[in-house]
Design a protein around this motif. Sequence first.
Motif: not given
Length: 486
Positions: A102-111, A116-121
């Motif tokens: 999961x690689x995103x420009x969103x803040x790290x806390x959101x990522x 944690x909600x989707x434990x596939x990464x």
Amino acid sequence: MVDILDSQISERHEDFTGNPVLCVDLDGTLLRVDTLHESFLRTIRSDPVAAVKALGALRDGRAAFKRRLVETAPFDAALLPLNDDLVAYLESQHAAGRRLALVSAADQSIVDAVAARLPIFEWAIGSDGKANLSGAAKLTAIRARYGDNFAYAGNAAADLPIWAAAKGAVLAGGGVRYEAKVAPATPIEGRFPAAMQWRSWLKALRPHQWAKNLLVFVPYFLAGPTAQPGDLLRSLAGFAVLSLLASTGYLLNDLLDLEADRAHPSKRRRPFASGALSAGAGVLGGVALFLVSLVGAAVIGAEFAAIAMVYFLGTLTYSLFLKRIALLDVMTLAGLYTVRIRAGIALVGAAYSYWIITFSIFIFLSLALLKRYAEFVDERLDEKSFESRGYSKIDVPLILGFGIACSVAAPLLFVIYLVEERFPAKVYSSPEKLWLVTPVLLLWLMHMWRAAVRGLVREDPVIFALKDKVSLALGAFATMLVAISW
């Protein structure tokens, strides 16, 4: 960018087998929403002053701005709407042994919260408050971890350089429109387009709620034979303006109530809460509607324009604050209904009637209390739903008592209006027939409260009445009585 790589990338993986690692974007891709837009709206809702101060963080870059917002108004990632089709695809890939990131420009806390909600990464990285992980910076981070052996799932123009460097592309949401640019250089693994938005817009604008604005025609019909043809045209124009303002208010209300709606059993399906429409699009749409309404109101006339702005400011204040203050919330709703009638008076140039205004306050207060009562007897709602409105379940009998009392007072005030104003005015050929409206009105109010007590009213009472055969029959009969009185 160096800070991100130093602090969050511990090793570089190059021992791959099978498909390349699939790196997945967050906003608009894995999620149906943009967390930056929603973070800003949530901050405005919780602390408008802090939202203005947060804008100052833009001096230090977008990453600093994002960090300030999540620190000011944290939210529950469990409520964020997922792109279900893409999630199903990712879960099937994960089950087959494929590695996901999961690689995103969103803040790290959101990522972190979404991961944690989707434990596939196996890896989750976002902006760290200093460097914004978007575009070229994101590609650098992916290569530092996985080299060139990766595929990418994204949705925006900023993702084009990443798709060009990837071994495979997954197009989500608005990213589908970039297929012609991506396909020549990168194989397309999958497409997960967004649903058609015109239906979502229609639902968000709630045109069925415009029926409440038919109240602007009440002064025209009560004017009887003294009404002029131009009055009807002005009333139609006023109806259109108030309807656009109402839709503007609904957009604003839904944007500010995203988390509450997502926790609600039925409101979670609203376009913005479900992610069918983005918060950014909602803001732009609301601004456009408001400007059109403002111009229309000014063309109609200064008095009507002033009343229309009072109406809009009332809906705005209700959405921001008053809807969470017990009893004052229903008083505000009653006032907003009454303002519509006051607007109708301005449109036809009728004499101001204190009795009809007082009558409208009581009948609409009864309906506002009925709406609140119907919500609170809904077995799908828990105590938290009561508290979010400033009430407790202990208040339910009180709401019932107040509502029934107002429903009795309203027909009495209508009789006083007839005796004090309509009969002496001698503008009707058969004014005595108007008195028959009183028992019809009382019967309708009793019918509505009976339906509410039985749990049959699951929506706004005005909308319920427009679908209810008894209400429609009584309304048609009352309209006939007014017509034959002219």
